[in-house]
Each structure stands twice: as structure tokens, then as C-alpha cells.
Design a protein around this motif. Structure first.
Motif, short mmCIF file in Angstrom:
data_model
loop_
_atom_site.label_atom_id
_atom_site.label_comp_id
_atom_site.label_asym_id
_atom_site.label_seq_id
_atom_site.Cartn_x
_atom_site.Cartn_y
_atom_site.Cartn_z
N GLU A 26 8.43 6.62 -4.44
CA GLU A 26 7.85 5.49 -4.32
C GLU A 26 8.66 4.27 -4.92
O GLU A 26 8.13 3.43 -5.82
N GLY A 108 -3.34 0.04 6.07
CA GLY A 108 -2.77 1.26 5.84
C GLY A 108 -1.09 0.96 5.27
O GLY A 108 -0.62 -0.21 5.11
N ARG A 109 -0.51 2.04 5.06
CA ARG A 109 0.89 1.89 4.53
C ARG A 109 1.81 1.38 5.65
O ARG A 109 1.60 1.52 6.65
N ARG A 149 -2.97 -2.32 -1.50
CA ARG A 149 -4.06 -1.32 -1.11
C ARG A 149 -3.37 0.22 -0.93
O ARG A 149 -3.64 1.19 -1.29
N HIS A 150 -2.08 0.06 -0.56
CA HIS A 150 -1.08 1.17 -0.21
C HIS A 150 0.53 0.67 -0.43
O HIS A 150 0.59 -0.30 0.01
N ARG A 151 0.94 1.71 -1.58
CA ARG A 151 2.26 1.08 -1.75
C ARG A 151 3.15 1.10 -0.64
O ARG A 151 3.51 2.21 -0.17
#
Length: 279
Positions: A26, A108-109, A149-151
Motif C-alpha cells: 500500500e 471503491g478502490r 474510503r479505500h486506499r
């Protein structure tokens, strides 16, 4: 799902390893390499392979890091206040979301491409350190904190035009895209021109690498340029024999696709003249 070569993109083993390592850690993936080696296209292929939307932020010399977060349009708000527009009572109406904000608020991602980061001011990377590290930033005009919200999968490209700060480099997973060898380049060519004949491909790539190896060349032709060159060769229906001759000295056929400045053209002309004089 892991990234690897696709039907339209040939990724070396070490490049695929770097992408998958950055996704697992990440961390932003910092990709360097010569212009035209597929750095920008890499982000598009990663997004396609992972089945994720792509958000592209193309950096220019005038780009500021703040623009990636948001911009507050105070001028429009002042104009609307003079016109009596009721929109002025809500400051959110004058905030333009940047690419990072879009990536952070996505349901989403996503894959976020920060393209050619070295074009901007030297402080640009440092100004993004906290946002890329913590995945959040503060909006002073509204008092809110925007958190991812998502990385996102962050891919950052650089043409090595200037050095990047050490503090920024520490936060990235780094990969340098080396110029492909002949076998890899042949595989890349076949992705784009599956019907090209073996003899023409061999002759063209031999000629191409000879051009890249000429001493004193200011700008070596890249992958994208050899693809343009081959497209012209096929369109002109040239034969392998048309590419031969004194390959180290003579100007190549359709050289405008490969040589991009007058210094390199003059270099080949001088070499051709010297070669003729020695005969």
C-alpha cells in the motif's frame, strides 16, 4: 488479482513484481525511465488488470499540489455576491475537487496516476507527503477532513528531469523501467503488429538498436518511436533490404519518426559524409 503482462502490454518480470509489491505494501509506486517506455500506459494497464477505475492527474510545470486536493474559487464567489446570487451562502459551491479528493471519495478502490511529477516545482512532491501517507487532508474553508474510503493504488511517473526529495522517495516503492532488450522489444512490437514478418522485424530492430548505440546521440529513440517507425515501414511496404546499408552512419529510412532534433539529424549526416570520404 495480480498484475502481469496483458494482451496489449508486455511487462517484464521485475516490473510486474514491483507493481504487485507496491499494491501489497500500500505504497505509491514511483516509476522512472526514459520518455516513451510505457510508464503512463502502465497505470492504465494496471487499472485494467485489477478491474479498477483509473483517475489520471497529469502534472505540468505550473501545477501546484493544492490543485490535487481542491481549489477554492473566491473570485466566482465575490462576483456572485455582487450579483445577489444566493449560492454565496454555501462555500461548498465554490470548491472544486481535485484528483486526490476524487480518488479518496470513490465508492471503491481506484488507481490514481500522478503523471510526470518531475515537471512541477521541486516542492510539489513534499507538499503531497502527508496526504499520500495518511490518506487524508483538511479543507480549511469548510472545516471538514476528507479521508480515503479505500486506499487507492497510486502510480507516480517521472522522466528523471529533476531529483525528487529523499523524504518523498522514502514513502515510495521504486522501479526503473530499463529500455527493453531485443527479445522483449520484439514481443512488444508483435502486440501492436501481430502480422509483421520475421525478416522485417529483425532488420528493423537491428537497425533501431544500431541507431540508439551511435555515440553522441542527444535523444535516443524510445519504444513509442520505434512503434511509430514500424507503422510507417509497414505502410510504405518497405522490405528488409531497404533498411540495410552502412547502418551505423547513414540516415535511416523515414528517420523523422526516430530522430527528434536537428542535432541528431546533423550527427548522422556528418557520419554519412565521413563514411563516404573514407571510401
Amino acid at each position: 488479482m495480480k498484475f502481469g503482462s496483458t494482451e496489449s502490454y508486455v511487462a517484464s518480470d521485475d516490473l510486474a513484481l514491483a507493481v504487485n509489491a507496491a499494491v501489497r505494501l500500500e505504497r505509491p509506486l514511483l516509476v522512472k525511465g526514459e520518455p516513451g517506455t510505457g510508464k503512463t500506459e502502465l497505470a492504465r494497464q494496471v487499472a485494467q488488470a485489477l478491474g479498477l477505475p483509473l483517475i489520471e492527474w497529469h502534472v505540468k510545470s505550473t501545477t501546484k499540489a493544492q490543485q490535487g486536493l481542491y481549489e477554492y474559487d473566491a473570485v466566482s464567489r465575490l462576483r456572485d455576491s455582487q450579483l445577489g446570487d444566493t449560492r454565496v451562502h454555501e462555500v461548498r459551491n465554490y470548491i472544486r475537487k481535485g484528483k486526490l479528493w476524487q480518488a479518496f471519495e470513490a465508492e471503491g478502490r481506484v488507481v490514481l496516476l500522478i503523471d510526470e511529477i518531475d515537471k512541477a516545482d521541486i516542492e510539489f512532491p513534499n507538499d503531497l507527503l502527508q496526504e499520500l501517507d495518511r490518506m487524508e487532508f483538511h479543507v480549511y474553508e469548510t472545516g471538514e477532513t476528507v479521508r480515503a474510503r479505500h486506499r487507492p493504488v497510486v502510480i507516480i511517473t517521472s522522466n528523471n528531469e529533476k531529483e525528487l526529495p529523499d523524504a518523498f522517495l522514502r514513502r515510495c516503492f521504486f522501479h526503473y523501467i530499463r529500455f527493453p532488450d531485443a527479445d522483449t522489444l520484439a514481443a512488444i512490437v508483435r502486440v501492436h503488429f501481430p502480422d509483421i514478418k520475421d525478416q522485417l522485424l529483425t532488420a528493423a530492430l537491428t537497425r533501431f538498436y544500431e541507431i540508439r548505440d551511435v555515440p553522441g546521440l542527444k535523444k535516443k529513440p524510445s519504444t513509442s518511436e520505434v512503434l511509430d517507425w514500424l507503422r510507417l515501414l509497414l505502410a510504405e511496404d518497405l522490405a528488409p533490404e531497404d533498411l540495410r546499408g552502412d547502418s551505423r552512419n547513414a540516415l535511416p529510412r523515414l528517420h523523422g519518426a526516430l530522430l527528434k532534433n536537428e542535432q541528431d539529424v546533423q550527427l548522422f549526416e556528418r557520419l554519412a559524409f565521413m563514411s563516404r570520404g573514407q571510401r
